[in-house]
Design a protein around this motif. Structure first.
Motif, PDB file in Angstrom:
ATOM      1  N   ARG A 131       0.834  -1.208   0.000  1.00 16.10           N
ATOM      2  CA  ARG A 131       0.000   0.000   0.000  1.00 16.10           C
ATOM      3  C   ARG A 131       0.865   1.252   0.000  1.00 16.10           C
ATOM      4  O   ARG A 131       0.580   2.221  -0.720  1.00 16.10           O
ATOM      5  N   SER A 132       1.934   1.241   0.801  1.00 16.87           N
ATOM      6  CA  SER A 132       2.822   2.399   0.846  1.00 16.87           C
ATOM      7  C   SER A 132       3.470   2.639  -0.509  1.00 16.87           C
ATOM      8  O   SER A 132       3.620   3.791  -0.945  1.00 16.87           O
ATOM      9  N   ALA A 133       3.853   1.556  -1.192  1.00 18.96           N
ATOM     10  CA  ALA A 133       4.457   1.703  -2.517  1.00 18.96           C
ATOM     11  C   ALA A 133       3.472   2.346  -3.488  1.00 18.96           C
ATOM     12  O   ALA A 133       3.843   3.239  -4.261  1.00 18.96           O
ATOM     13  N   ARG A 134       2.228   1.909  -3.443  1.00 15.50           N
ATOM     14  CA  ARG A 134       1.222   2.509  -4.339  1.00 15.50           C
ATOM     15  C   ARG A 134       0.997   3.974  -3.987  1.00 15.50           C
ATOM     16  O   ARG A 134       0.873   4.824  -4.876  1.00 15.50           O
ATOM     17  N   ASP A 135       0.932   4.275  -2.696  1.00 15.77           N
ATOM     18  CA  ASP A 135       0.705   5.659  -2.266  1.00 15.77           C
ATOM     19  C   ASP A 135       1.835   6.582  -2.718  1.00 15.77           C
ATOM     20  O   ASP A 135       1.601   7.757  -3.017  1.00 15.77           O
ATOM     21  N   HIS A 136       3.056   6.069  -2.762  1.00 15.52           N
ATOM     22  CA  HIS A 136       4.218   6.877  -3.126  1.00 15.52           C
ATOM     23  C   HIS A 136       4.638   6.662  -4.583  1.00 15.52           C
ATOM     24  O   HIS A 136       5.709   7.127  -4.991  1.00 15.52           O
ATOM     25  N   HIS A 137       3.786   5.971  -5.347  1.00 11.58           N
ATOM     26  CA  HIS A 137       4.096   5.681  -6.755  1.00 11.58           C
ATOM     27  C   HIS A 137       5.477   5.033  -6.876  1.00 11.58           C
ATOM     28  O   HIS A 137       6.275   5.387  -7.761  1.00 11.58           O
ATOM     29  N   ALA A 138       5.754   4.111  -5.967  1.00  8.12           N
ATOM     30  CA  ALA A 138       7.052   3.448  -5.911  1.00  8.12           C
ATOM     31  C   ALA A 138       6.939   2.028  -6.454  1.00  8.12           C
ATOM     32  O   ALA A 138       5.894   1.381  -6.340  1.00  8.12           O
ATOM     33  N   GLU A 139       8.028   1.562  -7.038  1.00  5.19           N
ATOM     34  CA  GLU A 139       8.104   0.188  -7.501  1.00  5.19           C
ATOM     35  C   GLU A 139       8.729  -0.657  -6.395  1.00  5.19           C
ATOM     36  O   GLU A 139       9.650  -0.215  -5.708  1.00  5.19           O
TER      37      GLU A 139
END
Length: 229
Positions: A131-139
């Motif tokens: 979820r954090s990756a999606r929130d920060h547009h991170a791979e």
């Protein structure tokens, strides 16, 4: 799995776990079946060994290629230039899998002592990371080390496989004792400083973890009894 380790056995168990997660299945110049008439060309054994030696301690730009780390596309171009072989990226991907650099399930990154802990981590901890990756547009990248056998000397490789299945890697120099993990992670993030969430398996001990990384690179430890304190 209920495993009770005596105090004086923890060191040996950790060592065994580290060897397992280091990926002993990587094999340079592995025996392959004979090619049939009409099939695509393949690297000869001596060419494959030469390729490994060429990559040791070198980044793509040092050989006139783009991107910060090696992957099957720029490696395909290098093979074409060096050996004049018409391989495509799918062919080169087969070599990477033979070298132990293909995508792996998280539980495949654990020794037998850690499989349950990794499964529990995937259920309880990883959803928040995702979820954090999606929130920060991170791979999300799954990172570890493997060792290629069959070359002289054997080659240590830092590799990262994204949640989209793309593998990037660096074959380290045999003259450097400390893996260049900080530079590897910075290059994984790219020159534009893309946000990346990196899950590190037990083949990277705590002593290998770089300090003072930029805020856009976040590290998470996959459970491992072989991880240093």
């Amino acid at each position: 799995m209920g495993v009770l380790l005596a105090r004086d056995s923890r060191g040996s168990a950790a060592s065994w776990c580290r060897r397992h997660t280091l990926g002993g299945d990587g094999a340079v110049a592995a025996v392959r079946r004979a090619r049939q008439p009409g099939e695509r060309a393949a690297l000869r054994r001596d060419q494959e060994l030469e390729l490994v030696d060429l990559l040791r301690g070198r980044y793509p730009e040092q050989l006139g290629l783009s991107d910060g780390l090696w992957h099957r596309q720029n490696l395909t171009v290098l093979i074409q230039r060096r050996f004049d072989l018409p391989l495509d990226a799918t062919d080169v991907g087969e070599y990477l899998r033979a070298w132990g650099l293909g995508p792996r399930e998280p539980t495949d990154r654990a020794c037998g002592l850690c499989v349950e802990a990794v499964g529990r981590w995937l259920r309880e901890d990883f959803p928040a990371i995702d979820r954090s990756a999606r929130d920060h547009h991170a791979e999300v990248h799954w990172v570890g080390r493997t060792r290629l056998y069959g070359a002289a000397p054997s080659a240590d490789v830092l590799s990262a496989t994204s949640d989209r299945g793309r593998t990037q890697f660096l074959i380290t120099s045999p003259t450097v004792d400390t893996p260049p993990t900080r530079d590897f992670l910075l290059r994984l993030s790219g020159p534009d400083g893309r946000a990346v969430h990196v899950v590190v398996d037990g083949s990277w001990s705590r002593t290998d973890w770089p300090r003072r990384l930029p805020a856009h690179i976040t590290l998470y430890a996959l459970p491992s009894c072989g991880r240093g304190a």
